[in-house]
Enzyme design. Structure first.
Site, mmCIF file in Angstrom:
data_model
loop_
_atom_site.group_PDB
_atom_site.id
_atom_site.type_symbol
_atom_site.label_atom_id
_atom_site.label_comp_id
_atom_site.label_asym_id
_atom_site.label_seq_id
_atom_site.Cartn_x
_atom_site.Cartn_y
_atom_site.Cartn_z
ATOM 1 N N GLY A 98 33.521 28.952 43.255
ATOM 2 C CA GLY A 98 33.313 29.253 41.845
ATOM 3 C C GLY A 98 33.232 30.751 41.653
ATOM 4 N N GLY A 100 31.636 33.712 41.615
ATOM 5 C CA GLY A 100 30.344 34.216 42.037
ATOM 6 C C GLY A 100 30.026 35.608 41.540
ATOM 7 N NE ARG A 184 41.249 38.793 38.411
ATOM 8 C CZ ARG A 184 40.883 38.307 39.598
ATOM 9 N NH1 ARG A 184 41.299 38.898 40.699
ATOM 10 N NH2 ARG A 184 40.088 37.258 39.665
ATOM 11 C CG ASP A 260 39.550 30.452 47.185
ATOM 12 O OD1 ASP A 260 39.844 30.032 48.320
ATOM 13 O OD2 ASP A 260 39.029 31.564 46.994
#
Length: 495
Positions: A98, A100, A184, A260
């Site tokens: 996830g 973090g 981003r 991921d």
């Protein structure tokens, strides 16, 4: 006071135009959470050209108010901050993960009606932080800014970097470092690991909602297919085959191709221990954590196929009600990946060699070039760029004994196509960059920025990398390989 209480009316004048479709997905996929405020945010670098393409007012954002937004101290109007949940196979081992240290502010709708995620990276702890501090150091954030924008300049699908702010707070790694936050921009942050997260939980309802969301957002034409989820799998495979081929064409090594870190929409995502190869060697590894070379330069196509197989496994319940039939569909599809990649890679290499036509011997011609480059420890980028000159005459940069016979063979090949040498030279210059973000150059500008607060060298490098296929005399220092006596370059994870 909560951050959401500090929203300034002036932020609506900056061009923000959010519509947050991800936040309308099942809440098992995310946690609504505000960024953690920082002490003294200050803009380090702002991507004004990207601001404009997103419909944002660069002048208004180049300010204290802009720094407050890019640090998470102030939320732009319409933002709906959340941390995304996902899982991933990291170096082959499955882990629940996830965001973090990242917060998705929302989805900016551009004047062209395109949709882009706006994410803050390094914005504080989330429920997925585990033992991490949720923060980021200035050096890695500036490095991601440089590399991602260089990839954009090279024409490779990628996330983009909008801004970096210095937080005015230290982060503790091996030493105390300046804290920073990167903003981003991405077509989306949905990953193979996002599907793995739901699949592992047995959440079929959430899995279908996510798949339908991806179809709606990225591939709406597939909804007309007889089996849109199979079409999704094929399309993601095609995009990944094309993407990894483009990586190899410019000598890029991602360094951490975990599931991921594989974007569903086919963009390069998560610039951690990545780097560009100097001397050609398919076994090149830069990442300090990749001791076995799992994600070495030459292994990247195989790892993409491995990751895609994991993606296919998550889609099984959607592909067919008969599990055995669903498995057959995935197996049949995944077996086509090597050929998809081979075609994409060979087509790009033919363009790099100035070949307009196709001959049966072209694959061996390319492989023999690479073998000669490896034997001669030839610089990958400079050697390929020099071929444009060699199409007309012998280029000094190509006086490598292992390539002597090959050059004659290649030049003879050029004469067997109807296009003349000027046309070949033109296509080679368009496909062989003069510039890449050389590792030693990147480290030099990062040193000046992080230790001395001097951002001028970094901005000059960014300007050069925005047009990497142009060959300007003033950019000559950026084309120099590292000194042969330099220590082997190594990259590290920013966390």
């Amino acid at each position: 006071m909560a951050i959401t209480d500090t929203i300034s009316v002036a932020s609506s004048d900056m061009g923000w135009n959010f519509d947050n479709s991800y936040a309308r997905l099942p809440n098992s996929l995310y946690t609504l959470i505000d960024p953690v405020p920082v002490r003294e945010p200050r803009l380090a670098v702002l991507n004004r050209a990207l601001c404009e393409s997103l419909g944002l007012d660069a002048g208004a954002l180049d300010s204290d108010a802009g720094a407050a937004i890019f640090s998470g101290n102030m939320l732009p109007e319409g933002a709906q901050p959340l941390a995304q949940a996902y899982a991933g196979h990291q170096f082959g081992s499955f882990t629940m993960l996830g965001d973090g240290r990242a917060i998705l502010l929302g989805e900016q709708i551009t004047p062209q009606r395109e949709r882009f995620d706006i994410q803050l990276k390094g914005s504080g702890r989330t429920p997925f932080s585990r033992s991490g501090d949720g923060r980021a150091a200035l050096g890695p954030m500036l490095r991601e800014y440089i590399i991602s924008e260089a990839m954009h300049g090279l024409g490779i699908p990628t996330t983009r970097s909008l801004a970096v702010v210095v937080t005015g707070e230290p982060v503790q790694r091996e030493t105390s470092l300046q804290g920073a936050i990167l903003t981003r921009v991405a077509a989306s942050h949905i990953r193979v690991g996002t599907f793995e997260y739901l699949s592992t939980r047995g959440d079929l309802e959430g899995l279908q909602a996510l798949a339908d969301h991806v179809l709606d957002r990225h591939f709406p034409a597939l909804k007309e297919d007889a089996n849109p989820y199979l079409g999704l799998f094929h399309t993601v495979m095609q995009r990944q085959a094309s993407l990894v081929a483009k990586w190899l064409h410019v000598g890029f090594i991602h360094g951490v191709m975990n599931t991921d870190n594989m974007s569903i929409c086919g963009d390069t995502i998560d610039y951690g221990p990545c780097a560009f190869m100097d001397a050609y060697d398919p076994a090149t590894v830069f990442s300090s954590i990749d001791q076995g070379g799992r994600y070495a330069y030459g292994n990247q196509p195989h790892m993409a196929q491995w990751n895609l197989a994991r993606f296919g496994e998550t889609l099984l319940p959607l592909l067919h009600k008969d599990t055995h039939k669903a498995v057959e569909l995935v197996q049949e599809a995944i077996q086509t990946f090597p050929e998809l990649f081979r075609r994409a890679w060979l087509s790009g290499m033919q363009a790099k060699l100035g070949l307009f036509t196709q001959e049966p011997d072209d694959l061996s011609l390319v492989k023999d070039l690479l073998t000669g480059m490896q034997e001669g420890r030839a610089d990958y980028t400079n050697t390929l760029r020099a071929l444009a000159s060699a199409a007309m005459q012998r280029a000094p940069a190509l006086q490598i004994p292992a390539l002597t016979e090959w050059l004659s063979r290649w030049q003879a090949r050029l004469t067997r196509q109807p296009q003349d040498l000027d046309a070949a030279r033109s296509v080679m210059r368009a496909h062989n960059p003069a510039l890449i973000p050389r590792n030693h150059i990147v480290e030099e500008v990062l040193e000046k920025a992080t230790r001395h607060g001097d951002y001028a060298p970094l901005k000059r490098l960014l300007a050069a990398l925005s047009s990497p296929y142009e060959e300007r005399p003033e950019d000559a220092p950026y084309r120099q390989p590292p000194d042969p006596s330099a220590q082997p370059y190594q990259t590290f994870c920013g966390t």
